[in-house]
Each structure stands twice: as structure tokens, then as C-alpha cells.
Write an enzyme that holds these catalytic residues in place. Structure first.
Site, PDB file in Angstrom:
ATOM      1  N   ASN A 103      -5.863   2.928 -12.615  1.00  0.00           N
ATOM      2  CA  ASN A 103      -4.856   1.980 -12.111  1.00  0.00           C
ATOM      3  C   ASN A 103      -3.475   2.586 -12.293  1.00  0.00           C
ATOM      4  OD1 ASN A 103      -3.772  -0.612 -11.258  1.00  0.00           O
ATOM      5  ND2 ASN A 103      -3.268  -0.994 -13.420  1.00  0.00           N
ATOM      6  N   ARG A 142      -6.034  -8.626  -8.566  1.00  0.00           N
ATOM      7  CA  ARG A 142      -7.124  -9.489  -9.032  1.00  0.00           C
ATOM      8  C   ARG A 142      -7.562  -8.998 -10.401  1.00  0.00           C
ATOM      9  NH1 ARG A 142      -8.048 -14.154  -7.212  1.00  0.00           N
ATOM     10  NH2 ARG A 142     -10.234 -14.080  -7.802  1.00  0.00           N
ATOM     11  N   HIS A 152       0.414   1.437 -13.115  1.00  0.00           N
ATOM     12  CA  HIS A 152       1.184   0.295 -13.625  1.00  0.00           C
ATOM     13  C   HIS A 152       2.660   0.683 -13.663  1.00  0.00           C
ATOM     14  CE1 HIS A 152       1.968  -3.390 -15.773  1.00  0.00           C
ATOM     15  NE2 HIS A 152       2.686  -2.692 -16.645  1.00  0.00           N
ATOM     16  N   GLY A 205       0.770  -1.238   0.000  1.00  0.00           N
ATOM     17  CA  GLY A 205       0.000   0.000   0.000  1.00  0.00           C
ATOM     18  C   GLY A 205       0.803   1.290   0.000  1.00  0.00           C
ATOM     19  N   SER A 206       1.971   1.300  -0.672  1.00  0.00           N
ATOM     20  CA  SER A 206       2.700   2.578  -0.699  1.00  0.00           C
ATOM     21  C   SER A 206       2.008   3.592  -1.617  1.00  0.00           C
ATOM     22  CB  SER A 206       4.169   2.374  -1.091  1.00  0.00           C
ATOM     23  OG  SER A 206       4.292   2.048  -2.451  1.00  0.00           O
TER      24      SER A 206
HETATM   25  C1  GRF Z   1       3.221  -0.808  -7.618  1.00  0.00           C
HETATM   26  O1  GRF Z   1       4.457  -0.946  -8.261  1.00  0.00           O
HETATM   27  C2  GRF Z   1       2.126  -0.566  -8.622  1.00  0.00           C
HETATM   28  O2  GRF Z   1       2.542   0.130  -9.749  1.00  0.00           O
HETATM   29  C3  GRF Z   1       1.732  -1.966  -9.024  1.00  0.00           C
HETATM   30  O3  GRF Z   1       1.846  -2.719  -7.844  1.00  0.00           O
HETATM   31  C4  GRF Z   1       2.771  -2.102  -6.964  1.00  0.00           C
HETATM   32  C5  GRF Z   1       2.021  -1.848  -5.683  1.00  0.00           C
HETATM   33  O4  GRF Z   1       2.858  -1.331  -4.679  1.00  0.00           O
HETATM   34  N1  GRF Z   1       0.426  -1.970  -9.616  1.00  0.00           N
HETATM   35  P1  GRF Z   1       2.199  -0.656  -3.420  1.00  0.00           P
HETATM   36  O5  GRF Z   1       1.294  -1.695  -2.760  1.00  0.00           O
HETATM   37  O6  GRF Z   1       1.438   0.546  -3.865  1.00  0.00           O
HETATM   38  O7  GRF Z   1       3.351  -0.298  -2.528  1.00  0.00           O
END
Ligand code: GRF
Length: 216
Positions: free
Chosen positions: A109, A93, A111, A14-15
Site C-alpha cells: 500500500n 476499503r 500511504h 488513480g494517479s
Molecule cells: C494517495 O495520496 C495515496 O497515498 C493514498 O490515497 C491517495 C490516492 O491518490 N492512499 P491516487 O488515486 O493515487 O491519485
């Protein structure tokens, strides 16, 4: 006037979620983080959201017989929480076409690659294997096909000769935390919308759509 209500969907640390929560804590941010929802009860992000006083919910995908039933339960929670916009932030998911169509134009989203390059998982490994010299991240509207929806904002970073997936990933992640709150702002202000395969941004300056980050 009340602000649009945003749900953040997570599966892990969850960063990116925290970057959205921190941005939305500012009084001039045009959105309120109404809830954080995880499909995994053990997701670390849940405790971080709670510590920031955001209501959390768990919709455990293992409790449902198939994707359609899981998505229906997720949708019910979003309706119950009167959510206007959805942010996927490390949500692992695949969503059904019915769900993505319903939230079309209202679900985004992040990515960790410059789409359309390197869809799916292990994007930093893919970038290093391919030998690209520039890598980055993308915020896009979610459509039924994974990692394909209209691009709202991207940030580019250099790839260094001695990069590992970890070092490159850290450089990209720092930029994810910059562009995700910026892109959500555009969407909540009604300045980003889908037109065909593209996202159109009203009254944009270059910084509204693309960041190029020089140096390491
Ligand atoms: C991030 O690199 C995001 O781009 C990808 O999954 C990772 C999630 O990291 N979809 P976090 O949980 O937000 O730290």
C-alpha cells in the site's frame, strides 16, 4: 520467462496507479500490470487504465452484504486473473484479516505520510496541525491493522511555513509517484520480504529504501 502479474486496486483518481502502469510499460520492469480493480464503478482511474490498455474490473462493495462477502468476491477476481501481487493505490476499503493474511507478503500500500506518524485520512492536515517540519510518504506491506505493516520505502519532503494541505499534498504526491514503482520493483524481484515487524531489503543501496527530497 513471464513476469509476475500485478493487480492495482483503486477507488478514485488513480494517479499512483498511472505511475505503476507507466513504470511497468518499460521492458526492464519486473512486473506486468494484469488488471485494475475498483470498488467504485465511478472511479476516474478506470477510464485512465482503459486508455492505457489495461483490463479493468469493478467489484462494487455496495452489492455485498458485508466485508467478508466483498473480500471473497475480490479474491475470486484476483485468482481468476492469476495475480501474484496486489497494489493498493487509493483503495478506500478496510480489508478483512482473512484477506490480508492470505495476501501477506504479496500486497502493498502507499500511504501519504511518514508512518508510523499520521495513520488514516487527512494526513496533510494532521502534519500541518502537528507542526512537523518533515512529512512524506510510505510504501508498506499490508497487514490486518490499517497503515501499520512493515515499511519498504519512504520519501521525505520539507514542510514550508506557508503550506496548505493542498500544496503539501502535491509535494508528497510527486514523491509517491517515485517510490511506489520503485518499491513494487523490489517486491517483484523478491528483494523485499517481511521479517517480524520489519521489511528486509536484500542488497539495498540507500536509494532503495529512502529518498529525502530537499527544497520545495
Ligand atoms: C494517495 O495520496 C495515496 O497515498 C493514498 O490515497 C491517495 C490516492 O491518490 N492512499 P491516487 O488515486 O493515487 O491519485
Amino acid at each position: 520467462m513471464s513476469k509476475p502479474r500485478v493487480a492495482i486496486l483503486i477507488s478514485g483518481r488513480g494517479s499512483n496507479m498511472m505511475s505503476l502502469i507507466e513504470a511497468a510499460a518499460s521492458p526492464d520492469y519486473p512486473a506486468e500490470i494484469a488488471t485494475v480493480i475498483s470498488n467504485r464503478p465511478e472511479a476516474h482511474g478506470l477510464a485512465r487504465a482503459q486508455a492505457a490498455n489495461i483490463p479493468v474490473r469493478t467489484v462494487d462493495h455496495k452489492a455485498f452484504p458485508d466485508r467478508t462477502a466483498f473480500d471473497a468476491a475480490l479474491d475470486a477476481v484476483l485468482e481468476e486473473e492469476q495475480v501474484d501481487f496486489v497494489c493498493l493505490a487509493g483503495f478506500l476499503r478496510l480489508l478483512t484479516p482473512g484477506f490480508t493474511e492470505k495476501w501477506r507478503g504479496r500486497m502493498i500500500n502507499i500511504h501519504p505520510a511518514l508512518l508510523p506518524s499520521f495513520r488514516g485520512l487527512h494526513t496533510h492536515e494532521q502534519a500541518l496541525e502537528t507542526g512537523v517540519k518533515i512529512h512524506g510518504c510510505t510504501v508498506h506491506f499490508v497487514t490486518p491493522e490499517m497503515d501499520v505493516g512493515p515499511i519498504i520505502m519512504q520519501a521525505a519532503v520539507p514542510v514550508m511555513e506557508d503550506d496548505t494541505p493542498l500544496s503539501l499534498g502535491a509535494r508528497v504526491l510527486a514523491q509517491e509517484h517515485v517510490i511506489y514503482p520503485a518499491a513494487l520493483r523490489l517486491v517483484c524481484e523478491g528483494r523485499a520480504r517481511i521479517e517480524g515487524a520489519r521489511a528486509v531489503i536484500d542488497e539495498f543501496g540507500l536509494a532503495d529504501r529512502a529518498l529525502v527530497v530537499p527544497g520545495a
